[in-house]
Design an enzyme around this catalytic site. Structure first.
Site, PDB file in Angstrom:
ATOM      1  CD  GLU B  72      -3.254 -63.432 -38.594  1.00 14.86           C
ATOM      2  OE1 GLU B  72      -2.841 -62.269 -39.296  1.00 14.86           O
ATOM      3  OE2 GLU B  72      -3.695 -64.466 -39.215  1.00 14.86           O
ATOM      4  CG  PHE B 134       1.487 -76.572 -43.598  1.00 12.09           C
ATOM      5  CD1 PHE B 134       2.232 -75.674 -44.482  1.00 12.09           C
ATOM      6  CD2 PHE B 134      -0.034 -76.479 -43.482  1.00 12.09           C
ATOM      7  CE1 PHE B 134       1.585 -74.661 -44.858  1.00 12.09           C
ATOM      8  CE2 PHE B 134      -0.569 -75.162 -44.083  1.00 12.09           C
ATOM      9  CZ  PHE B 134       0.309 -74.507 -44.627  1.00 12.09           C
ATOM     10  CD  GLN B 135      -0.607 -72.356 -41.983  1.00 12.98           C
ATOM     11  OE1 GLN B 135      -1.716 -72.699 -41.550  1.00 12.98           O
ATOM     12  NE2 GLN B 135      -0.303 -71.353 -42.711  1.00 12.98           N
ATOM     13  CE  LYS B 184      -8.274 -79.101 -38.058  1.00  9.22           C
ATOM     14  NZ  LYS B 184      -7.687 -78.880 -39.795  1.00  9.22           N
ATOM     15  CG  MET B 497      10.148 -39.373 -32.115  1.00 10.75           C
ATOM     16  SD  MET B 497      10.473 -38.023 -31.422  1.00 10.75           S
ATOM     17  CE  MET B 497       8.595 -37.752 -30.427  1.00 10.75           C
TER      18      MET B 497
HETATM   19  C1  LIG Z   1       7.188 -50.783 -35.282  1.00  5.29           C
HETATM   20  C2  LIG Z   1       8.142 -49.670 -35.124  1.00  5.29           C
HETATM   21  N1  LIG Z   1       9.143 -49.350 -35.870  1.00  5.29           N
HETATM   22  C3  LIG Z   1       9.970 -48.323 -35.607  1.00  5.29           C
HETATM   23  C4  LIG Z   1       9.989 -47.405 -34.650  1.00  5.29           C
HETATM   24  C5  LIG Z   1      10.555 -46.294 -34.346  1.00  5.29           C
HETATM   25  N2  LIG Z   1      10.156 -44.992 -34.462  1.00  5.29           N
HETATM   26  C6  LIG Z   1       9.513 -44.224 -33.790  1.00  5.29           C
HETATM   27  S1  LIG Z   1       8.741 -43.003 -33.996  1.00  5.29           S
HETATM   28  C7  LIG Z   1       8.982 -43.285 -35.584  1.00  5.29           C
HETATM   29  C8  LIG Z   1       8.539 -42.209 -36.644  1.00  5.29           C
HETATM   30  C9  LIG Z   1       6.966 -42.531 -36.888  1.00  5.29           C
HETATM   31  O1  LIG Z   1       6.796 -41.549 -37.843  1.00  5.29           O
HETATM   32  P1  LIG Z   1       5.216 -41.149 -37.952  1.00  5.29           P
HETATM   33  O2  LIG Z   1       4.306 -42.367 -38.022  1.00  5.29           O
HETATM   34  O3  LIG Z   1       4.983 -40.538 -39.549  1.00  5.29           O
HETATM   35  O4  LIG Z   1       4.880 -40.179 -36.944  1.00  5.29           O
HETATM   36  P2  LIG Z   1       5.476 -38.684 -36.686  1.00  5.29           P
HETATM   37  O5  LIG Z   1       6.587 -38.976 -35.882  1.00  5.29           O
HETATM   38  O6  LIG Z   1       6.027 -38.128 -37.962  1.00  5.29           O
HETATM   39  O7  LIG Z   1       4.435 -37.960 -36.184  1.00  5.29           O
HETATM   40  C10 LIG Z   1       9.818 -44.465 -35.710  1.00  5.29           C
HETATM   41  C11 LIG Z   1      10.200 -44.843 -37.136  1.00  5.29           C
HETATM   42  C12 LIG Z   1       8.683 -47.894 -33.876  1.00  5.29           C
HETATM   43  N3  LIG Z   1       8.332 -47.175 -32.590  1.00  5.29           N
HETATM   44  N4  LIG Z   1       7.900 -48.858 -34.208  1.00  5.29           N
END
Ligand SMILES: Cc1ncc(C[n+]2csc(CCOP(=O)(O)OP(=O)(O)O)c2C)c(N)n1
Ligand SMILES: [Mg+2]
Lengths: 215, 595
Positions: B72, B134-135, B184, B497
């Site tokens: 979802e 439920f749910q 529902k 990042m």
């Molecule tokens: C759902 C979620 N969890 C954690 C983060 C924190 N976060 C921001 S960028 C990042 C790294 C992303 O890694 P990747 O997808 O490999 O992309 P890259 O930066 O290596 O290009 C994280 C963990 C986020 N933005 N969203």
């Protein structure tokens, strides 16, 4: 000096942040905090009320009191809230409230000619010695005795917030058992009232649905 | 349900007299209401609390298509991608409880990025609400602070009008997500079906034009300014105002910087284009902001990723703020002149009042900054590594700006914003406000479905190896529908990042950001989902892989580009710093040399 442009608001903000002295003409009244009393007409449902109160916690706004009840129109509730903030924050509050789909009208009554009331029920213990003084204080505050038992009585006082604070303060030495306060309700005195825009110097209210006009 | 009722309803749906209205079950009313609303696609996932609606869909065979997503959350992001690519409202349908909670991230994402979507959730029957059934989840409670508005429909007689209101609220003003929770028993009870022509919404109004006195003032301020700067955001695109913006910029020779969501509103090949600003914006752009004497913000909200230290932002500038949402005015930065209204209308009001002006000195000054730290330049990698920026460049070469670029969240997202030269509106889709990893693939899928309804552009998804797997399951859906998606995974085997922040601000303690050695084999991952998988490991393979990918047009292609983990995004304004306090590639090199 004289032909230099006046500082922008951002420059003044920056000065304040770095603790630099601010000249009197640079003082921005809009940055001062004030107590505001705001009336909100909204859909008379729990969901609508919930959205209003939720806004305050979700956005970290200050909320000192809130009072709500049905109006002459049963589908509309009126909520009066008291908050504290500078003009920017208060404009945020009123506009965020206005943005809610199920609020109909939001009015900041603070600078209007308005009446403000709060109801307070106060339960206090008494003895034959303290009884006359308690009743005296009640009379000074134009209160009423609404219930008596052999040891306690319940007093009712209405008035502006400050008066209630004073009354509760006076009763403290007699051993307050319980206090219930309704929160402020307020109403402006005039037949019609348009609240001034706290950010008036920066913006005039826009018009809705395409037709433009000033005022 | 006798079929004759359904047939007779065709003639009477828009009639106003209740006596003409056919009596239908709630589930059927729902299906018909979506048709009346002109919905052409629903992203959904069935379950117990919406099984009646799914059954009604099967019987009615409505005019819209339903896309069965595999999670979802993917459904909500797909609806967002669809909405951003087409300008229409995205629609989601899910069951109660876990179905509803799975949509929460997408709803929050749409809320922060002002994306119009309507999410319909099933709910337990009204008499069971509050019993921990439920749910059961208090869906309106859970989503209250992340929706523009939400509804719990308690009476089947209110179902059609609620659907009408929901779409109206989502679409108008500052757009946003709306949730409609349908128990529902409401789906099973009967009522006359009438789809109202107008939504009945007393407390809701939408600003149109700005106050004329403010427009005059703004024109005056523009005339007096020597260093004006247009700062344009997603609101310009939502209001379909890029053309008006461009006219204003060219008429008065005002340079334009765009936010992440504003990219595409102003052609980046234009002489007045400064590209994007903020944390990873260009050096010359942030310098222009810090030195401007007038900033005209259009449909932008002074987000902290744009301003950094808000009190040190644009210290010399007076601010004109054009926005449809009054609560955005003076929220983060004081507006000296506020034009509350629809960006398109306001710009049209402003245009005839603004005189052509000469800003040559100012533009020359900006050019000097541009030379100091030129944009679109990066260190070509030593060794035989693929520079991630070069992948984005080559994607640009391939598409020439005629593509919808969708990104996930991370370093790759920033490189797309920096190196892809956006040239048209609604061509950049990304999660800016919430920064949701896992957004990219499903959003790209939604955008690709959107291309079937009018625009015909390639849809390219650029993702990271970390975020891609957060919603990789949607590859199956894209494959099932034969979407010719082009997916580029910039695989640095790291949560890049976060690794960058650890490099710069945490003494290279790479706490839990290494995804090796069990990062998936992306080629096999693609193939397992009936997609084509390709891989480039050295610079000379990049072009070939891209060319090969563009020969596939009947299913998604995933291109894995193996890039070095050490690459960083520059320039960078550290969080909370002033915008002219930038770390550039130079800084990094010096630091490396020290070691
Ligand atoms: C759902 C979620 N969890 C954690 C983060 C924190 N976060 C921001 S960028 C990042 C790294 C992303 O890694 P990747 O997808 O490999 O992309 P890259 O930066 O290596 O290009 C994280 C963990 C986020 N933005 N969203
Ligand atoms: Mg990565």
């Amino acid at each position: 000096m004289s032909d230099e442009a006046p500082l922008t608001r951002q420059q003044i903000r920056r000065k304040r942040k770095f603790g630099e002295p601010i000249l009197p003409e640079e003082e921005d009244e809009a940055e001062q905090e004030h107590r505001h009393i705001i009336a909100v007409e909204l859909e008379n449902t729990i969901g609508a009320l919930n959205r209003v109160t939720n806004l305050f916690s979700a956005r970290g706004f200050n909320l000192e009191s809130v009072a709500v009840g049905e109006t002459e129109e049963p589908s509309v509730a009126r909520l009066t809230l008291v908050t504290v903030g500078n003009d920017r924050i208060v404009a945020q509050i009123t506009r965020q409230l206005d943005n809610l789909v199920n609020t109909y009208d939001v009015t900041d009554l603070t600078d209007a000619e308005h009446v403000e009331r709060e109801l307070c029920l106060l339960k206090v213990q008494y003895t034959s010695e303290t009884r006359p003084e308690i009743l005296d204080i009640k009379d000074i505050f134009r209160g009423r005795v609404v219930n008596v038992t052999p040891e306690t009585m319940v007093l009712e006082v209405t008035g502006p917030n400050k008066k209630i604070n004073a009354f509760v303060g006076m009763m403290e030495e007699h051993g307050i058992e319980e206090v219930a306060r309704s929160g402020q309700v307020a109403m402006h005195r005039a037949l019609e009232y348009e609240a001034p825009n706290p950010l008036a110097s920066a913006d005039a209210e826009s018009t809705t649905n395409g037709s433009a006009s000033d005022e | 349900m006798p079929t004759d009722t359904l047939q007779s309803s065709d003639s009477a749906t828009t009639a106003n007299g209740a006596h003409d209205a056919p009596t239908l079950k709630g589930s059927e009313i729902f299906v018909r209401a979506l048709e009346e609303e002109g919905v052409d696609r629903v992203f959904g996932h069935p379950g117990g609390a919406v099984i009646k609606i799914y059954d009604a869909m099967e019987r009615i065979q409505p005019s819209y298509d339903h896309v069965l997503v595999r999670h979802e959350q993917g459904g909500t992001h797909a609806a967002e991608g669809y909405a951003k690519a087409t300008g229409r409202v995205g629609t989601v349908l899910v069951t109660s409880g876990p179905g509803a909670t799975n949509t929460v991230t997408g709803i929050a994402d749409a809320y922060l990025d002002s994306v119009p979507i309507v999410v319909f959730t099933g709910q337990v029957p009204t008499h069971l609400i509050g019993n921990d059934s439920f749910q059961e989840t208090d869906t309106t409670g859970v989503t209250r602070s992340i929706t523009k508005h939400n509804f719990l429909v308690r009476d089947v007689n209110e179902l059609a009008s609620t659907v009408r209101q929901a779409y109206h609220i989502a679409r108008t003003g500052r757009p946003g997500p709306v949730v409609v929770d349908i128990p529902k028993d409401v789906q099973m009870s009967e009522a006359p079906f009438l789809y109202p022509e107008e939504p009945d919404l007393d407390g809701y109004s939408v600003p149109g034009a700005a106050a004329p006195s403010q427009v005059d003032r703004a024109a005056q301020m523009i005339e007096e300014a020597e260093k004006p700067l247009l700062y344009s955001g997603g609101g310009t695109i939502n209001a379909d105002a890029p053309e008006a913006l461009t006219r204003l910029a060219r008429k008065a020779n005002i340079p334009v910087t765009t936010t992440l969501h504003g990219l595409g509103a102003f052609p980046e090949t234009d002489d007045l284009a400064l590209g994007w600003l903020g944390m990873h914006g260009f050096y010359h752009t942030n310098m222009a902001v810090q030195n401007a004497d007038l900033i005209i913000a259009c449909g932008a909200r002074f987000d902290d990723r744009v301003t950094g230290d808000v009190e040190a932002w644009a210290p010399n500038a007076e601010i004109i703020h054009i926005d449809i949402d009054p609560s955005c005015i003076s929220k983060n930065v004081y507006a000296d002149c506020a034009l509350i209204g629809d960006a398109q209308e306001v710009l049209q009001q402003l245009l005839p009042k603004v005189e052509p002006k000469d800003t040559t000195d100012w533009l020359t000054q900006i050019d000097e900054w541009r030379e100091e730290c030129p944009p679109y330049e990066y260190e070509a990698s030593e060794n035989d590594d693929i520079a991630p920026e070069s992948v984005v460049e080559q994607l640009y070469e391939k598409t020439q700006g005629d593509a919808v670029m969708v990104t996930d969240v991370g370093q790759h997202q920033m490189w797309v914003c920096q190196y892809y030269k956006f040239g048209q509106t609604r061509s950049h889709i990304s999660s800016g406000g919430l920064g949701t990893m896992g957004f990219g693939l499903p959003a790209a899928m939604g955008a690709a479905f959107g291309m079937r309804e009018g625009r015909d552009l390639d849809v390219v998804c650029v993702s990271g190896d970390g975020g891609f797997v957060m919603n990789a399951q949607e590859l199956s859906v894209a494959a099932r529908h034969g979407l010719p998606l082009k997916i580029a995974v910039l695989n640095n085997n790291y949560l890049g990042m976060v690794r960058q922040w650890q490099s710069l601000f945490h003494e290279e303690r790479f706490s839990h950001t290494d995804l090796r050695p069990t990062n998936p084999d992306f080629v096999k991952l693609a193939e397992a989902h009936h997609c084509v998988g390709l891989r480039a490991t050295s610079p000379d393979e990049v072009g070939d892989v891209i060319d090969q990918a563009w020969t596939v047009d009947d299913r998604p292609v995933l291109m894995e580009f193996q890039v070095p983990k050490e690459e960083m995004v520059f320039p960078m304004v550290p969080a909370g710093a002033a915008s002219d306090d930038m770390l550039t590639e130079m800084f990094n090199k010096e630091k490396m040399a020290e070691k």
